[in-house]
Design a protein around this motif. Structure first.
Motif, PDB file in Angstrom:
ATOM      1  N   THR A   5       0.829  -1.196   0.000  1.00  0.00           N
ATOM      2  CA  THR A   5       0.000   0.000   0.000  1.00  0.00           C
ATOM      3  C   THR A   5       0.863   1.245   0.000  1.00  0.00           C
ATOM      4  O   THR A   5       1.966   1.258   0.540  1.00  0.00           O
ATOM      5  CB  THR A   5      -0.946   0.021   1.213  1.00  0.00           C
ATOM      6  N   TYR A   6       0.350   2.281  -0.652  1.00  0.00           N
ATOM      7  CA  TYR A   6       1.030   3.573  -0.638  1.00  0.00           C
ATOM      8  C   TYR A   6       0.668   4.386   0.603  1.00  0.00           C
ATOM      9  O   TYR A   6       1.236   5.456   0.817  1.00  0.00           O
ATOM     10  CB  TYR A   6       0.654   4.364  -1.894  1.00  0.00           C
ATOM     11  N   GLY A   7      -0.291   3.919   1.361  1.00  0.00           N
ATOM     12  CA  GLY A   7      -0.686   4.633   2.564  1.00  0.00           C
ATOM     13  C   GLY A   7      -1.388   5.942   2.260  1.00  0.00           C
ATOM     14  O   GLY A   7      -1.295   6.889   3.046  1.00  0.00           O
ATOM     15  N   GLN A   8      -2.092   5.997   1.126  1.00  0.00           N
ATOM     16  CA  GLN A   8      -2.811   7.212   0.761  1.00  0.00           C
ATOM     17  C   GLN A   8      -4.259   6.871   0.427  1.00  0.00           C
ATOM     18  O   GLN A   8      -4.524   5.893  -0.277  1.00  0.00           O
ATOM     19  CB  GLN A   8      -2.158   7.891  -0.450  1.00  0.00           C
ATOM     20  N   PHE A   9      -5.165   7.685   0.930  1.00  0.00           N
ATOM     21  CA  PHE A   9      -6.585   7.505   0.637  1.00  0.00           C
ATOM     22  C   PHE A   9      -6.876   8.238  -0.674  1.00  0.00           C
ATOM     23  O   PHE A   9      -7.341   9.370  -0.703  1.00  0.00           O
ATOM     24  CB  PHE A   9      -7.436   8.055   1.783  1.00  0.00           C
ATOM     25  N   CYS A  10      -6.561   7.563  -1.782  1.00  0.00           N
ATOM     26  CA  CYS A  10      -6.580   8.197  -3.094  1.00  0.00           C
ATOM     27  C   CYS A  10      -6.921   7.142  -4.135  1.00  0.00           C
ATOM     28  O   CYS A  10      -6.390   6.026  -4.096  1.00  0.00           O
ATOM     29  CB  CYS A  10      -5.206   8.813  -3.383  1.00  0.00           C
ATOM     30  N   GLY A  11      -7.817   7.479  -5.052  1.00  0.00           N
ATOM     31  CA  GLY A  11      -8.219   6.525  -6.077  1.00  0.00           C
ATOM     32  C   GLY A  11      -7.068   6.080  -6.947  1.00  0.00           C
ATOM     33  O   GLY A  11      -6.961   4.894  -7.293  1.00  0.00           O
ATOM     34  N   LEU A  12      -6.190   7.014  -7.326  1.00  0.00           N
ATOM     35  CA  LEU A  12      -5.060   6.656  -8.172  1.00  0.00           C
ATOM     36  C   LEU A  12      -4.101   5.730  -7.435  1.00  0.00           C
ATOM     37  O   LEU A  12      -3.622   4.732  -7.996  1.00  0.00           O
ATOM     38  CB  LEU A  12      -4.323   7.915  -8.636  1.00  0.00           C
ATOM     39  N   ALA A  15      -5.633   2.366  -7.355  1.00  0.00           N
ATOM     40  CA  ALA A  15      -5.562   1.727  -8.667  1.00  0.00           C
ATOM     41  C   ALA A  15      -4.180   1.120  -8.894  1.00  0.00           C
ATOM     42  O   ALA A  15      -4.055   0.000  -9.408  1.00  0.00           O
ATOM     43  CB  ALA A  15      -5.878   2.739  -9.766  1.00  0.00           C
ATOM     44  N   LEU A  16      -3.143   1.835  -8.487  1.00  0.00           N
ATOM     45  CA  LEU A  16      -1.784   1.309  -8.638  1.00  0.00           C
ATOM     46  C   LEU A  16      -1.544   0.115  -7.729  1.00  0.00           C
ATOM     47  O   LEU A  16      -0.787  -0.796  -8.075  1.00  0.00           O
ATOM     48  CB  LEU A  16      -0.769   2.414  -8.353  1.00  0.00           C
ATOM     49  N   GLU A  17      -2.191   0.100  -6.591  1.00  0.00           N
ATOM     50  CA  GLU A  17      -2.096  -1.068  -5.710  1.00  0.00           C
ATOM     51  C   GLU A  17      -2.734  -2.295  -6.365  1.00  0.00           C
ATOM     52  O   GLU A  17      -2.296  -3.422  -6.138  1.00  0.00           O
ATOM     53  CB  GLU A  17      -2.765  -0.765  -4.368  1.00  0.00           C
ATOM     54  N   LEU A  18      -3.738  -2.078  -7.201  1.00  0.00           N
ATOM     55  CA  LEU A  18      -4.441  -3.189  -7.845  1.00  0.00           C
ATOM     56  C   LEU A  18      -3.755  -3.669  -9.119  1.00  0.00           C
ATOM     57  O   LEU A  18      -3.663  -4.873  -9.359  1.00  0.00           O
ATOM     58  CB  LEU A  18      -5.885  -2.784  -8.162  1.00  0.00           C
ATOM     59  N   VAL A  19      -3.295  -2.729  -9.949  1.00  0.00           N
ATOM     60  CA  VAL A  19      -2.755  -3.124 -11.263  1.00  0.00           C
ATOM     61  C   VAL A  19      -1.375  -2.544 -11.541  1.00  0.00           C
ATOM     62  O   VAL A  19      -0.907  -2.592 -12.682  1.00  0.00           O
ATOM     63  CB  VAL A  19      -3.725  -2.713 -12.402  1.00  0.00           C
ATOM     64  N   GLY A  20      -0.725  -2.020 -10.526  1.00  0.00           N
ATOM     65  CA  GLY A  20       0.558  -1.362 -10.743  1.00  0.00           C
ATOM     66  C   GLY A  20       1.770  -2.266 -10.638  1.00  0.00           C
ATOM     67  O   GLY A  20       2.889  -1.837 -10.934  1.00  0.00           O
TER      68      GLY A  20
END
Length: 222
Positions: A5-12, A15-20
C-alpha cells in the motif's frame, strides 16, 4: 493486495495497488481482446516467469479485475477474462499505450511485437474523424504477425489474421513507428524498402492519416 500500500486515501494510489505491479497491466492488455488460457498469456508475455504470471493472475482475480471460466466444448480447460470492473480499464490501457508511443524509440534486438499489442496499437492510434468518408480494408504484416483493420465511415474493426480482399497490404518492421509518427513519409518508406505495399498505393497515405501517433511535446530520449 492490501499488504502493498502507498498509505494514501486516493483513487489513483489504490488503482496502482491493484494493477501497478510489474506485468499486471500487460496481462490486462492481452485480456482486453478476449479470454485467454494461461499458456496463451505466457506465449504473449514471453519474458514473464510462470510463477510470476501465476501470482499476478491470483492478485488480479482477488482484486476483482479478472475471473476464471471454463471454456465450452470443443475447447477445454480454464481461461481468464476481464470482469465488468476490469473491462473499465480498456480505455485506460489504450490511452496509456498511445501516451507511451509518443516517446517510443526504435526497438532493441530483444524486443518483440505480439499480435495483441499490434491490434491494440491500431485501436489506440485510430483517428475516427479522418475516416468519416472512407471505407477500406487494410492488412498489416509485421514480421510473422498478420493483423487487419477494416475502416467504415469512422468506425474501426481490428483483429488477427488477413482479410479476404484487402484494399492495401502493408508489410514492414520497426519502420512502422517512424511512419505513424510522421518521421518517415509514405513515399520515402516505400522508396527505401522499409515498407512494402500491395494494392492501391495511395491508401498508404490514408493509412498514416488514420493511424497516427501524435508527436511528443519534447525530444524523446534515445
Amino acid at each position: 493486495m492490501r499488504s502493498r500500500t502507498y498509505g494514501q486515501f486516493c483513487g489513483l494510489a489504490h488503482a496502482l495497488e491493484l494493477v501497478g505491479e510489474r506485468w499486471a497491466l500487460l496481462i490486462v492488455r492481452d485480456l482486453v481482446l478476449g479470454p485467454k488460457r494461461f499458456t496463451d498469456l505466457h506465449r504473449g508475455l514471453r519474458r514473464i516467469p510462470t510463477n510470476i504470471l501465476s501470482a499476478r493472475l491470483k492478485e488480479l482475480e482477488a482484486a476483482g479485475v479478472i475471473r476464471r471460466r471454463l471454456l465450452p466444448r470443443p475447447a477445454a480447460g480454464v481461461a481468464y477474462e476481464l470482469t465488468e470492473y476490469g473491462q473499465e480499464l480498456e480505455d485506460v490501457v489504450l490511452r496509456l499505450g498511445l501516451w507511451g508511443a509518443k516517446s517510443l524509440r526504435d526497438p532493441l534486438p530483444v524486443d518483440i511485437v505480439t499480435t495483441d499489442s499490434l491490434i491494440l496499437a491500431l485501436r489506440a492510434t485510430f483517428q475516427p474523424e479522418a475516416a468519416r468518408e472512407l471505407r477500406a480494408g487494410f492488412e498489416l504484416r509485421v514480421g510473422e504477425i498478420v493483423v487487419h483493420a477494416r475502416v467504415e465511415h469512422g468506425a474501426l474493426e481490428a483483429g488477427e489474421g488477413p482479410l479476404a480482399e484487402p484494399d492495401l497490404v502493408i508489410e514492414t518492421g520497426p519502420a512502422i513507428r517512424a511512419l505513424l509518427c510522421g518521421e518517415l513519409s509514405p513515399g520515402d518508406a516505400v522508396e527505401s524498402g522499409s515498407v512494402h505495399v500491395a494494392g492501391d498505393p495511395d491508401l498508404l497515405t490514408r493509412f498514416v492519416e488514420l493511424f497516427r501517433i501524435p508527436p511528443a511535446p519534447f525530444a524523446a530520449p534515445a
